[in-house]
Design a protein around this motif. Structure first.
Motif, short mmCIF file in Angstrom:
data_model
loop_
_atom_site.label_atom_id
_atom_site.label_comp_id
_atom_site.label_asym_id
_atom_site.label_seq_id
_atom_site.Cartn_x
_atom_site.Cartn_y
_atom_site.Cartn_z
N ARG A 54 0.91 -1.24 0.46
CA ARG A 54 0.14 -0.36 0.09
C ARG A 54 1.13 1.08 -0.16
NH1 ARG A 54 -3.90 -2.02 4.79
NH2 ARG A 54 -5.29 -3.54 3.25
N ALA A 55 1.86 0.87 0.78
CA ALA A 55 3.43 1.92 0.89
C ALA A 55 3.48 2.36 -1.00
CB ALA A 55 3.78 2.07 1.74
N ILE A 56 3.66 1.23 -1.43
CA ILE A 56 4.30 1.80 -2.26
C ILE A 56 3.23 2.74 -4.07
CG2 ILE A 56 5.07 0.59 -4.66
CD1 ILE A 56 7.25 0.46 -3.32
N GLN A 111 12.73 4.70 -3.06
CA GLN A 111 13.35 3.48 -3.48
C GLN A 111 13.44 2.70 -3.41
OE1 GLN A 111 16.57 3.97 -0.34
NE2 GLN A 111 17.31 5.35 -0.92
N GLN A 112 12.04 1.92 -3.25
CA GLN A 112 11.88 0.36 -3.12
C GLN A 112 10.51 1.00 -4.80
OE1 GLN A 112 9.48 0.31 0.68
NE2 GLN A 112 11.47 -0.84 1.19
N LEU A 113 10.17 2.38 -4.53
CA LEU A 113 9.11 2.41 -5.40
C LEU A 113 9.65 1.71 -7.05
CD1 LEU A 113 6.23 3.07 -6.74
CD2 LEU A 113 7.69 5.17 -6.69
N ARG A 114 11.31 1.80 -7.48
CA ARG A 114 12.05 1.76 -8.79
C ARG A 114 11.45 0.28 -9.17
NH1 ARG A 114 17.15 3.15 -5.95
NH2 ARG A 114 16.96 5.62 -5.54
N LEU A 142 4.27 16.26 0.87
CA LEU A 142 4.41 14.89 0.48
C LEU A 142 4.01 13.95 1.87
CD1 LEU A 142 4.10 12.59 -2.12
CD2 LEU A 142 6.33 12.12 -1.87
N ALA A 143 4.97 14.01 3.00
CA ALA A 143 4.89 12.67 4.07
C ALA A 143 3.87 13.04 4.39
CB ALA A 143 5.92 13.23 4.92
N LYS A 177 10.50 7.82 5.65
CA LYS A 177 9.92 5.86 5.50
C LYS A 177 9.82 7.16 3.94
CE LYS A 177 6.26 2.97 5.60
NZ LYS A 177 4.99 2.52 6.91
N VAL A 178 9.11 7.73 3.81
CA VAL A 178 8.82 8.51 2.15
C VAL A 178 10.00 8.39 1.33
CG1 VAL A 178 8.03 9.76 0.42
CG2 VAL A 178 6.92 9.92 2.91
#
Length: 334
Positions: free
Chosen positions: A252-254, A285-288, A269-270, A279-280
């Motif tokens: 969900r965060a993604i 970084q994980q979104l890529r 944005l946060a 965490k943002v």
């Protein structure tokens, strides 16, 4: 008289551990124990000879409270702690209500009440008569446990990075006693600011078995590491439902970050996403590698795994492994 305290005095009494009655509401044992200790420490600071009686419902028969709170020849200060007050007998509840209407000098009554519907009459009566109330509810939200850890470090006069506090919550879980103990250990053993690397050194085994670490590896597309960590987590007793919850939060965060308006300042944005700034940065970084179709597929996998671990499938472990693989593949769907 407690019931006749004027508004200004009531307000100050709400912060005073020496108030005639303290009402501890909730089922978090650590918070209850700390609230009891706050009262007894304050009483003994005022009078080192303070007598403390810590009682369970079975030890309070009708008339017992009157005996404990009756004036003595030496006018000694006394703290009477009643645990599990919601389980008191009807006759003893009448005694407590009668006492609350006219508390004795030099006596402090501490009522620990679970806060539910059982025994609510006593709870309401204590509140109506102006008892000092201390919240001791269980911290069920991850954000509340994170705030607890930060407060623990501050109480020890130490600073810890946001990433370190989060890593400690991820590693330890929901047990406040263990979290408090870990904070105390780190502040005693480590000089300077406590960072994520320090937490990792002390709690490596537990951190690697954390449900949130499983989720992080999965949304980063690192399937092999996610599976290895998942198997270790399950082998060391991590509940499958905690893993599905962490996977859901990760995916969900993604999705939230992927759909956020572009060009926003980090702080804005946060706030928009309801995440701390650090965490943002991690989720960015994980979104890529993620695509909208990948997010949708991952959410379906999490929903199926959640149903499986709650009884829809025979083997929750297999269902979780399947979900982890699907999420890791989705992380490379762009």
């Amino acid at each position: 008289m407690l019931g006749g305290v004027p508004p200004k005095a009531k307000k100050s009494a709400a912060q005073d551990p020496l108030a005639p009655c303290s009402l501890l509401v909730g089922q978090e044992e650590l918070l209850v124990d700390r609230a009891v200790r706050e009262v007894t420490d304050a009483a003994r600071a005022a009078d080192p000879d303070t007598d403390v009686r810590d009682l369970l419902p079975a030890q309070l028969q009708p008339g017992t409270l009157a005996e404990l709170t009756s004036p003595s020849l030496f006018a000694e200060r006394k703290v009477v702690v009643v645990r599990q007050a919601q389980d008191l007998s009807a006759d003893t509840v009448k005694d407590v209500k009668s006492y609350l209407a006219a508390p004795a000098e030099e006596i402090i009554l501490v009522l620990a009440h679970a806060g539910g519907a059982k025994g609510k009459g006593l709870l309401d009566a204590a509140r109506k008569l102006g008892a000092r109330e201390v919240a001791c509810a269980k911290l069920t939200k991850p954000a509340d446990r994170l705030a607890f850890v930060r407060a623990e470090f501050r109480a020890h006069g130490r600073s810890a990075t946001p990433e370190a506090s989060q890593a400690l919550v991820d590693a330890i879980g929901s047990d406040l006693r263990e979290l408090a103990s870990a904070c105390a250990q780190l502040t005693a053993d480590v000089d300077g600011t406590i960072d994520e690397a320090v937490v990792g050194r002390y709690y490596t085994g537990r951190a690697e078995a954390s449900s949130f670490t499983v989720a992080d590896r999965a949304v980063e597309g690192r399937a092999a590491e996610a599976l290895e960590t998942l198997r270790w987590a399950l082998a060391t007793g991590v509940a499958p439902v905690l893993v599905t919850s962490a996977l859901a939060q990760g995916v969900r965060a993604i999705g939230k970050l992927a759909s956020a308006p572009g060009g926003m300042r980090p702080a804005d944005l946060a706030r928009e996403l309801g995440m701390p700034p650090w965490k943002v940065d991690r989720v960015r970084q994980q979104l890529r590698g993620w695509s909208p179709d990948g997010v949708a597929a991952a959410l379906r996998a999490v929903a199926e795994a959640d149903a499986a671990v709650k009884g829809a499938a025979y083997d929750p472990g297999y269902a979780l492994e399947k979900a982890v693989v699907t999420i890791a593949r989705a992380a490379r769907s762009r």
